[in-house]
Design a protein around this motif. Structure first.
Motif, PDB file in Angstrom:
ATOM      1  N   ALA A 257      42.037  48.546  38.582  1.00  0.00           N
ATOM      2  CA  ALA A 257      40.804  49.195  37.533  1.00  0.00           C
ATOM      3  C   ALA A 257      41.689  49.226  36.112  1.00  0.00           C
ATOM      4  O   ALA A 257      41.168  48.716  35.138  1.00  0.00           O
ATOM      5  N   ASN A 258      42.786  49.806  36.263  1.00  0.00           N
ATOM      6  CA  ASN A 258      43.793  49.874  35.152  1.00  0.00           C
ATOM      7  C   ASN A 258      44.061  48.812  34.210  1.00  0.00           C
ATOM      8  O   ASN A 258      43.864  48.372  33.222  1.00  0.00           O
ATOM      9  N   VAL A 259      44.443  47.828  34.923  1.00  0.00           N
ATOM     10  CA  VAL A 259      44.920  46.408  34.744  1.00  0.00           C
ATOM     11  C   VAL A 259      43.733  45.785  33.948  1.00  0.00           C
ATOM     12  O   VAL A 259      43.925  45.120  33.052  1.00  0.00           O
TER      13      VAL A 259
ATOM     14  N   THR B 263      42.313  47.355  30.851  1.00  0.00           N
ATOM     15  CA  THR B 263      43.538  47.205  29.643  1.00  0.00           C
ATOM     16  C   THR B 263      43.459  45.871  29.054  1.00  0.00           C
ATOM     17  O   THR B 263      43.220  45.558  27.856  1.00  0.00           O
ATOM     18  N   ALA B 264      43.357  44.992  29.913  1.00  0.00           N
ATOM     19  CA  ALA B 264      43.037  43.485  29.555  1.00  0.00           C
ATOM     20  C   ALA B 264      41.470  43.365  28.748  1.00  0.00           C
ATOM     21  O   ALA B 264      41.539  42.627  27.975  1.00  0.00           O
ATOM     22  N   LEU B 265      40.453  44.033  29.438  1.00  0.00           N
ATOM     23  CA  LEU B 265      39.236  43.913  28.489  1.00  0.00           C
ATOM     24  C   LEU B 265      39.433  44.589  27.236  1.00  0.00           C
ATOM     25  O   LEU B 265      38.919  43.963  26.354  1.00  0.00           O
TER      26      LEU B 265
ATOM     27  N   ASN C  67      41.395  41.769  20.319  1.00  0.00           N
ATOM     28  CA  ASN C  67      41.679  40.417  19.625  1.00  0.00           C
ATOM     29  C   ASN C  67      40.613  39.888  18.898  1.00  0.00           C
ATOM     30  O   ASN C  67      40.783  39.290  17.942  1.00  0.00           O
ATOM     31  N   LEU C  68      39.520  40.020  19.651  1.00  0.00           N
ATOM     32  CA  LEU C  68      38.488  39.376  19.002  1.00  0.00           C
ATOM     33  C   LEU C  68      38.016  39.881  17.694  1.00  0.00           C
ATOM     34  O   LEU C  68      37.437  39.316  16.911  1.00  0.00           O
ATOM     35  N   THR C  69      37.991  41.335  17.724  1.00  0.00           N
ATOM     36  CA  THR C  69      37.495  41.938  16.446  1.00  0.00           C
ATOM     37  C   THR C  69      38.639  41.687  15.302  1.00  0.00           C
ATOM     38  O   THR C  69      38.152  41.613  14.136  1.00  0.00           O
TER      39      THR C  69
END
Length: 82
Positions: A64-66, A69-71, A77-79
């Motif tokens: 869940a943490n990984v 964090t990836a999300l 990055n998109l913003t």
């Protein structure tokens, strides 16, 4: 007509306490106590179960943490790219 005298509060309470301990002693005679080997076996089973559940919780927490964090990184990055 003779009046029936009630026992005082202390005698009633003392009688209830004595009756409680007599019944407690009677019930404790019926108990089947575990042997030391059974206690050790059951203790080891409980420890093993706790460790297995702990590993599953740790794995779920790690995944869940990984994932979160990836999300968050992907959204960040998109913003920043626009």
């Amino acid at each position: 007509m003779a009046e029936i005298k009630k026992e005082n509060w202390f005698k009633r309470a003392w009688g209830a306490v004595c009756r409680y301990f007599r019944e407690l002693k009677s019930e404790l005679k019926k108990v089947v106590w575990s042997t030391p080997q059974q206690v050790l076996k059951n203790t080891l089973i409980v420890i093993a179960c706790v460790l297995v559940v702990g590993v599953f919780v740790w794995l779920f927490d790690f995944v869940a943490n990984v994932s979160i964090t990836a999300l968050i990184d992907a959204v960040t990055n998109l913003t920043h790219n626009h």
